[in-house]
Scaffold this motif. Sequence first.
Motif, PDB file in Angstrom:
ATOM      1  N   VAL A  56       0.794  -1.253  -0.005  1.00  0.00           N
ATOM      2  CA  VAL A  56       0.029   0.076   0.038  1.00  0.00           C
ATOM      3  C   VAL A  56       0.955   1.143   0.127  1.00  0.00           C
ATOM      4  CG1 VAL A  56      -1.603   1.320   1.540  1.00  0.00           C
ATOM      5  CG2 VAL A  56      -2.035  -1.126   1.099  1.00  0.00           C
ATOM      6  N   ALA A  57       1.864   1.080   0.728  1.00  0.00           N
ATOM      7  CA  ALA A  57       2.980   2.474   0.860  1.00  0.00           C
ATOM      8  C   ALA A  57       3.459   2.799  -0.485  1.00  0.00           C
ATOM      9  CB  ALA A  57       4.069   2.136   1.910  1.00  0.00           C
ATOM     10  N   ASP A  58       3.829   1.617  -1.454  1.00  0.00           N
ATOM     11  CA  ASP A  58       4.342   1.614  -2.548  1.00  0.00           C
ATOM     12  C   ASP A  58       3.322   2.594  -3.483  1.00  0.00           C
ATOM     13  OD1 ASP A  58       6.984   0.600  -2.243  1.00  0.00           O
ATOM     14  OD2 ASP A  58       5.870  -1.472  -2.303  1.00  0.00           O
ATOM     15  N   ILE A  59       2.347   2.034  -3.420  1.00  0.00           N
ATOM     16  CA  ILE A  59       1.236   2.602  -4.350  1.00  0.00           C
ATOM     17  C   ILE A  59       0.846   3.789  -3.716  1.00  0.00           C
ATOM     18  CG2 ILE A  59      -1.148   2.160  -5.096  1.00  0.00           C
ATOM     19  CD1 ILE A  59      -0.866  -0.779  -4.738  1.00  0.00           C
ATOM     20  N   ASP A  60       0.837   4.230  -2.598  1.00  0.00           N
ATOM     21  CA  ASP A  60       0.544   5.484  -2.085  1.00  0.00           C
ATOM     22  C   ASP A  60       1.489   6.471  -2.654  1.00  0.00           C
ATOM     23  OD1 ASP A  60      -0.925   7.409  -0.206  1.00  0.00           O
ATOM     24  OD2 ASP A  60       1.127   7.651   0.805  1.00  0.00           O
ATOM     25  N   ARG A  61       2.752   6.058  -2.502  1.00  0.00           N
ATOM     26  CA  ARG A  61       3.831   6.830  -3.156  1.00  0.00           C
ATOM     27  C   ARG A  61       3.589   7.248  -4.611  1.00  0.00           C
ATOM     28  NH1 ARG A  61       7.565   3.647  -2.182  1.00  0.00           N
ATOM     29  NH2 ARG A  61       8.067   3.021  -4.438  1.00  0.00           N
ATOM     30  N   TRP A  62       3.413   6.032  -5.464  1.00  0.00           N
ATOM     31  CA  TRP A  62       3.223   6.287  -6.826  1.00  0.00           C
ATOM     32  C   TRP A  62       2.163   7.263  -7.069  1.00  0.00           C
ATOM     33  CZ3 TRP A  62       2.707   0.278  -7.860  1.00  0.00           C
ATOM     34  CH2 TRP A  62       3.925  -0.447  -7.677  1.00  0.00           C
ATOM     35  N   HIS A  63       0.851   7.084  -6.340  1.00  0.00           N
ATOM     36  CA  HIS A  63      -0.120   8.019  -6.524  1.00  0.00           C
ATOM     37  C   HIS A  63       0.095   9.506  -6.205  1.00  0.00           C
ATOM     38  CE1 HIS A  63      -3.369   4.698  -7.061  1.00  0.00           C
ATOM     39  NE2 HIS A  63      -2.547   4.592  -8.102  1.00  0.00           N
ATOM     40  N   ILE A  83      -3.420   7.229  -1.804  1.00  0.00           N
ATOM     41  CA  ILE A  83      -3.630   6.001  -2.483  1.00  0.00           C
ATOM     42  C   ILE A  83      -5.027   6.256  -3.085  1.00  0.00           C
ATOM     43  CG2 ILE A  83      -4.253   4.772  -0.634  1.00  0.00           C
ATOM     44  CD1 ILE A  83      -3.292   2.271  -1.891  1.00  0.00           C
ATOM     45  N   GLY A  84      -5.237   5.949  -4.264  1.00  0.00           N
ATOM     46  CA  GLY A  84      -6.693   6.030  -4.850  1.00  0.00           C
ATOM     47  C   GLY A  84      -7.423   4.874  -4.700  1.00  0.00           C
ATOM     48  N   TYR A  85      -7.051   3.811  -4.363  1.00  0.00           N
ATOM     49  CA  TYR A  85      -7.779   2.493  -4.045  1.00  0.00           C
ATOM     50  C   TYR A  85      -8.333   2.501  -2.694  1.00  0.00           C
ATOM     51  CZ  TYR A  85      -5.116   1.164  -8.359  1.00  0.00           C
ATOM     52  OH  TYR A  85      -4.454   1.258  -9.436  1.00  0.00           O
ATOM     53  N   HIS A  86      -9.153   1.551  -2.380  1.00  0.00           N
ATOM     54  CA  HIS A  86     -10.009   1.500  -1.064  1.00  0.00           C
ATOM     55  C   HIS A  86      -9.181   0.205  -0.570  1.00  0.00           C
ATOM     56  CE1 HIS A  86     -12.938   4.160  -2.949  1.00  0.00           C
ATOM     57  NE2 HIS A  86     -12.593   4.583  -1.791  1.00  0.00           N
ATOM     58  N   PHE A  87      -9.041  -0.818  -1.245  1.00  0.00           N
ATOM     59  CA  PHE A  87      -8.403  -2.051  -0.876  1.00  0.00           C
ATOM     60  C   PHE A  87      -7.274  -2.489  -1.859  1.00  0.00           C
ATOM     61  CE2 PHE A  87     -12.985  -1.952   0.681  1.00  0.00           C
ATOM     62  CZ  PHE A  87     -12.470  -2.243   2.187  1.00  0.00           C
ATOM     63  N   VAL A  88      -6.330  -3.101  -1.231  1.00  0.00           N
ATOM     64  CA  VAL A  88      -5.102  -3.675  -2.135  1.00  0.00           C
ATOM     65  C   VAL A  88      -4.924  -5.130  -1.613  1.00  0.00           C
ATOM     66  CG1 VAL A  88      -2.615  -3.551  -2.381  1.00  0.00           C
ATOM     67  CG2 VAL A  88      -4.109  -1.576  -2.384  1.00  0.00           C
ATOM     68  N   ILE A  89      -4.994  -6.142  -2.578  1.00  0.00           N
ATOM     69  CA  ILE A  89      -4.725  -7.449  -2.303  1.00  0.00           C
ATOM     70  C   ILE A  89      -3.468  -7.974  -2.528  1.00  0.00           C
ATOM     71  CG2 ILE A  89      -5.521  -9.937  -2.665  1.00  0.00           C
ATOM     72  CD1 ILE A  89      -8.260  -8.649  -3.257  1.00  0.00           C
ATOM     73  N   TYR A  90      -2.445  -8.188  -1.601  1.00  0.00           N
ATOM     74  CA  TYR A  90      -1.096  -8.741  -1.804  1.00  0.00           C
ATOM     75  C   TYR A  90      -1.049 -10.242  -2.274  1.00  0.00           C
ATOM     76  CZ  TYR A  90       0.495  -4.611   1.071  1.00  0.00           C
ATOM     77  OH  TYR A  90       0.802  -3.571   1.706  1.00  0.00           O
TER      78      TYR A  90
END
Length: 134
Positions: free
Chosen positions: A22-29, A37-44
């Motif tokens: 989530v932290a990676d995607i948050d940084r990208w966004h 982060i734009g998503y509400h849920f992330v599935i690893y």
Amino acid sequence: MRKIKEIIIHCSATREGRDYTVADIDRWHRERGFFCIGYHFVIYRDGSIHVGRSVEEVGAHCKGHNSVSIGVCYIGGLSQDGKPKDTRTPEQKAALKALIEQLKEEYPEATVHGHNEFASKDCPCFDVKEEWGE
């Protein structure tokens, strides 16, 4: 509370076999100008489900649909050579099924969609309509 009409499934558009958080995607966004982060849920890849943006907040994952939807993203979606591919692990498939079922209980009128139904993209790199029958 927001009126949820759609559950939209995404992939992270990352190569198979690689872990992201989530932290990676948050940084990208944030690098793209989002406030988080734009998503509400992330599935690893291990099937664990992580909260991104609060469901009470409007997402930033599907233009024109954010105010009435919940965005769910699984890590993966690209082959080793960078081509679109359903890279979901068995654990991700099970977690996605369980999460969608839970969200459908909470929002029974919500329909399930792939991002590619609303944008000219391959995301989520599998046929959501075939899998969810909506």
